[in-house]
Design an enzyme around this catalytic site. Structure first.
Site, PDB file in Angstrom:
ATOM      1  N   ASP A  85       0.867  -1.181   0.000  1.00  0.00           N
ATOM      2  CA  ASP A  85       0.000   0.000   0.000  1.00  0.00           C
ATOM      3  C   ASP A  85       0.904   1.232   0.000  1.00  0.00           C
ATOM      4  OD1 ASP A  85      -1.888   2.009   0.600  1.00  0.00           O
ATOM      5  OD2 ASP A  85      -3.088   0.638   1.821  1.00  0.00           O
ATOM      6  N   ASP A  96      -3.768   7.382  -3.062  1.00  0.00           N
ATOM      7  CA  ASP A  96      -3.593   6.280  -2.122  1.00  0.00           C
ATOM      8  C   ASP A  96      -4.009   5.016  -2.870  1.00  0.00           C
ATOM      9  OD1 ASP A  96      -3.634   4.546   0.044  1.00  0.00           O
ATOM     10  OD2 ASP A  96      -5.191   5.643   1.152  1.00  0.00           O
ATOM     11  N   HIS A 156     -12.041   6.101   2.100  1.00  0.00           N
ATOM     12  CA  HIS A 156     -12.091   7.409   2.768  1.00  0.00           C
ATOM     13  C   HIS A 156     -11.966   8.550   1.775  1.00  0.00           C
ATOM     14  CE1 HIS A 156      -7.690   7.146   2.210  1.00  0.00           C
ATOM     15  NE2 HIS A 156      -7.892   5.872   2.451  1.00  0.00           N
ATOM     16  N   HIS A 164      -7.234  10.969   5.451  1.00  0.00           N
ATOM     17  CA  HIS A 164      -8.535  10.460   5.900  1.00  0.00           C
ATOM     18  C   HIS A 164      -9.369  11.663   6.292  1.00  0.00           C
ATOM     19  CE1 HIS A 164      -6.087   6.753   6.291  1.00  0.00           C
ATOM     20  NE2 HIS A 164      -7.164   6.227   5.763  1.00  0.00           N
ATOM     21  N   GLU A 188     -11.151   0.897  -0.888  1.00  0.00           N
ATOM     22  CA  GLU A 188     -10.199  -0.166  -0.590  1.00  0.00           C
ATOM     23  C   GLU A 188     -10.834  -1.386   0.053  1.00  0.00           C
ATOM     24  OE1 GLU A 188      -7.171   0.883   2.367  1.00  0.00           O
ATOM     25  OE2 GLU A 188      -8.063   2.855   2.531  1.00  0.00           O
ATOM     26  N   GLU A 281      -6.886  -1.296  -3.859  1.00  0.00           N
ATOM     27  CA  GLU A 281      -7.243   0.100  -3.562  1.00  0.00           C
ATOM     28  C   GLU A 281      -6.900   1.015  -4.725  1.00  0.00           C
ATOM     29  OE1 GLU A 281      -5.139   1.940  -0.265  1.00  0.00           O
ATOM     30  OE2 GLU A 281      -6.677   3.494  -0.070  1.00  0.00           O
TER      31      GLU A 281
END
Ligand code: MN
Ligand code: MN
Length: 295
Positions: A85, A96, A156, A164, A188, A281
């Site tokens: 990640d 992200d 998020h 976030h 994700e 994700e």
């Protein structure tokens, strides 16, 4: 419509796509957690972005937030399932993204479950759709594969210097935020052979400055560290191994955490022992009739 930081998102997007390709090739030959994380972080900088957070190398029942320490000796084993990640940031605007990999084909279906859940979630994203409908897609898809979604890990919203940013995209049918054009989200899905829940572990290598903290710290050593962190990372997560002065580092980190100046991100472990967890994700911008997918 005007999207805050669009130009930066698009630049970060190009870089994140390249890192994704680089990372997927890297895990096929490199087994050291530390080398995988450091190489991806170096590649991110080389391409002109900053790592938005330390690269997470979370293996098997560790679902997220495992990042190697200095002198970390851990190696990916042939039976392991690895989640990589990572984030690319330009001027505070972050992508992200994550992928799963295993040298063992036994985990292929579990990996596919998370990837398919992400694809199905993306297929329903557009302005006016509820986060509950997205969670439902994820939950239904993963259950069709015979696994459980991890219900206490969520996608998020993202904002400038904020990974976030307050709105959750659940991995189960829950929530009620209505997506608006121009909002940026990471989705994700995590698929698990275990309980579908994670708990905090003891191991912790990732921290971030608490923006609510008053920075009023008594111990000189801690005060010095806090100033370095504020200067180098602002409110973005950092790894302990990124800090130059390693002397008594963890004592200072724990001291700062106790005083509310730092947040810690311990490794998140499947509640059931010996479970395996996969993750997929991506980051996207909500559009009137769909989504601009950035990775
Ligand atoms: Mn995320
Ligand atoms: Mn992520």
């Amino acid at each position: 419509m005007e999207i805050d930081g669009l130009e930066h998102y698009l630049k970060a997007s190009e870089i994140a796509k390249k890192i994704m390709k680089y990372g997927r090739e890297l895990v096929r030959k490199e087994t050291s957690y530390l080398k995988i994380a450091q190489s991806i972080e170096e590649e991110t900088k080389k391409l002109g972005a900053k790592p938005a957070f330390p690269v997470n190398i979370s293996v098997n029942g560790n679902a997220a937030h495992d990042s190697p320490e200095l002198n970390d000796a851990r190696q990916v084993k042939p039976t392991d399932l690895v989640k990589v990640d990572f984030g690319a940031m330009i001027e505070g605007f972050c992508i992200d993204t994550a992928f799963s990999y295993s040298p063992n084909s036994e985990h292929a279906k579990l990996i596919e479950a998370a990837e398919m859940a992400l694809q199905n979630a993306l297929s329903v994203v557009k302005a006016g759709v509820s986060t509950k409908a997205i969670g439902k897609e994820i939950e239904t898809t993963i259950k069709q594969y015979g696994y459980l979604p991890v219900e206490n890990l969520c996608g998020h919203s993202l904002e400038e210097y904020n990974l976030h940013a307050g709105i959750e995209i659940p991995n189960v049918e829950r929530g009620g935020h209505i997506l608006k054009e121009g909002e940026v989200f990471a989705i994700e899905p995590f698929a698990s052979t275990g309980a579908g829940r994670v708990n905090d572990g003891d191991y912790c290598q990732i921290w971030s400055l608490n923006p609510q903290s008053n920075m009023n710290v008594r111990l000189p050593k801690s005060r010095e560290l806090l100033a370095t962190i504020a200067e180098d990372y602002m409110t973005m997560p950092f790894a302990a191994r990124w800090i130059k002065n390693q002397s008594m580092l963890f004592l200072s980190l724990r001291d700062l955490e106790k005083q509310g100046a730092l947040e810690s991100y311990p490794v998140l472990k499947e509640a059931k022992k010996d479970a395996f967890v996969s993750q997929a994700e991506t980051t996207l911008i909500v559009e009137e009739n769909g989504a601009k997918i950035l990775v």
